[in-house]
Design an enzyme around this catalytic site. Sequence first.
Site, PDB file in Angstrom:
ATOM      1  N   GLU A  70       0.561  -0.925  -0.144  1.00  0.00           N
ATOM      2  CA  GLU A  70      -0.394   0.165  -0.714  1.00  0.00           C
ATOM      3  C   GLU A  70       0.969   1.300  -0.001  1.00  0.00           C
ATOM      4  OE1 GLU A  70      -2.166   1.192   3.764  1.00  0.00           O
ATOM      5  OE2 GLU A  70      -0.874  -0.253   5.463  1.00  0.00           O
TER       6      GLU A  70
ATOM      7  N   SER B  98      -3.653  -9.332  -4.813  1.00  0.00           N
ATOM      8  CA  SER B  98      -2.316 -10.097  -5.268  1.00  0.00           C
ATOM      9  C   SER B  98      -2.133 -10.282  -5.998  1.00  0.00           C
ATOM     10  CB  SER B  98      -1.891 -10.776  -3.971  1.00  0.00           C
ATOM     11  OG  SER B  98      -1.019 -11.805  -4.078  1.00  0.00           O
TER      12      SER B  98
ATOM     13  N   LYS C 182      12.186  -9.492  -7.265  1.00  0.00           N
ATOM     14  CA  LYS C 182      13.151  -9.455  -7.635  1.00  0.00           C
ATOM     15  C   LYS C 182      14.441  -9.742  -7.429  1.00  0.00           C
ATOM     16  CE  LYS C 182      12.803  -4.617  -8.921  1.00  0.00           C
ATOM     17  NZ  LYS C 182      12.555  -3.719  -9.267  1.00  0.00           N
TER      18      LYS C 182
ATOM     19  N   ILE D 141       7.019  -8.249 -17.602  1.00  0.00           N
ATOM     20  CA  ILE D 141       8.324  -7.561 -17.809  1.00  0.00           C
ATOM     21  C   ILE D 141       9.262  -9.002 -16.954  1.00  0.00           C
ATOM     22  CG2 ILE D 141       9.663  -5.586 -16.223  1.00  0.00           C
ATOM     23  CD1 ILE D 141       7.535  -4.958 -18.140  1.00  0.00           C
ATOM     24  N   SER D 142      10.656  -9.053 -17.872  1.00  0.00           N
ATOM     25  CA  SER D 142      11.387 -10.439 -17.419  1.00  0.00           C
ATOM     26  C   SER D 142      12.403  -9.831 -17.312  1.00  0.00           C
ATOM     27  CB  SER D 142      10.932 -10.820 -18.242  1.00  0.00           C
ATOM     28  OG  SER D 142      12.180 -12.290 -17.677  1.00  0.00           O
TER      29      SER D 142
ATOM     30  N   LYS E  22      18.583 -12.265 -17.109  1.00  0.00           N
ATOM     31  CA  LYS E  22      18.980 -13.271 -15.690  1.00  0.00           C
ATOM     32  C   LYS E  22      18.153 -14.536 -15.923  1.00  0.00           C
ATOM     33  CE  LYS E  22      20.287 -11.127 -11.423  1.00  0.00           C
ATOM     34  NZ  LYS E  22      19.734  -8.876 -12.377  1.00  0.00           N
TER      35      LYS E  22
ATOM     36  N   VAL F  12      22.202  -3.484  -8.259  1.00  0.00           N
ATOM     37  CA  VAL F  12      23.129  -2.963  -7.188  1.00  0.00           C
ATOM     38  C   VAL F  12      23.617  -1.761  -7.230  1.00  0.00           C
ATOM     39  CG1 VAL F  12      24.267  -3.668  -9.364  1.00  0.00           C
ATOM     40  CG2 VAL F  12      25.155  -4.463  -7.456  1.00  0.00           C
TER      41      VAL F  12
ATOM     42  N   THR G 290      29.037 -10.233  -6.178  1.00  0.00           N
ATOM     43  CA  THR G 290      28.871 -11.107  -6.251  1.00  0.00           C
ATOM     44  C   THR G 290      30.023 -12.128  -6.523  1.00  0.00           C
ATOM     45  OG1 THR G 290      27.059 -10.479  -6.892  1.00  0.00           O
ATOM     46  CG2 THR G 290      26.825 -12.942  -6.333  1.00  0.00           C
TER      47      THR G 290
END
Length: 366
Positions: free
Chosen positions: A172, A197, A223, A261-262, A265, A310, A327
């Site tokens: 919210e 949701s 994500k 939206i992809s 990765k 990042v 990473t």
Amino acid sequence: MIVGGGQAGTLLIKELKSSDKSKAEPVCIIDDDGAKIGKYINGVPIKGNCRDIPQVADSMAIDEIYIAMPAASVADRKRVLEACQKTGIQMKILPGIYQLANGDVSVTRLRNVRIEDLLGREPVQVSLDEIMDYVQGKVVLVTGGGGSIGSELCRQLASHGVKQLIIFDMYENNAYDIQQELIRNYPYLDLVVLIGSVRNTNRLDSVFRTYHPDIVYHAAAHKHVPLMEESPNESIKNNVVGTYKTAKAAIKYRTERFILISTDKAVNPTNIMGASKRICEMIIQMCNQKGSTIFAAVRFGNVLGSNGSVIPLFKKQIEEGGPVTVTHKDIIRYFMTIPEAVSLVLQAGAYAKGGEIFILNMGEPV
């Protein structure tokens, strides 16, 4: 030190010498035009080219470096910034060419160097006006509309004449923030903000039955890669099941277009989040064969300034004095800005014929 002995550098020196606001004193200029070296601009000597920056900065006890190259290409600016970085001296930069056009080159326009200045790629320019006909007069639903990508989608859609904009988000606070911003900036926009949701079949059915969206941008997703490794079930429930349920509702209520939206990765995924998004892509390619709805996906890499990127983490680590955690030493990242990412999504919506996965050419990896 002023880097850039052209028109912008000249105007900046003039301003520094006459301004009461600034205590900065220009003592030398750096310029890559060999013919200028040894000459003066407004009494300030041109001491060398970009390769000489570290040595000149050291010999002249420079405190600050001002980069006045608004017309330079991104690659040239990156080269200069890298030379300046070796000095460890604080840098400021004149942002863009438009200051030159307006004659607005002043101390107040200088800003700190940002990470995106170092990326070494020209921003992707998309003429949205030419491709946005397909959203005009349409009812548009953005799932995850309060997130960093979702909210920028909502801003750009609001400015392109949609009939009604529906924001659907489970958080919210995010939804409230973008709602208040859009009410301020687009008072005549027919805006609906709904909390819920994508995992809830009944809620989705109620939204689609009530509003009958013509176009769906599906940005709702978990994500954060490390968090999803720890909670893989949630990643699958939210990303995979949520996408499946939203896509099914789109088919049932004859939505015209559905854009997922992809992420890059999803390519040969090495983590749960990437794998979940690859399944999402496969779901929408399957759904594309099931009804009249056109389904397509858009992949992009790290989005500067988005939640989960990042970059904010790196900035925070640098401000706190380090260490900067990477990473893996061999990791390769592709970067883009939020407006670039969103204009790609909107463009994909215009070009989609059904079943495609669109990918932005994101320039050189970092």
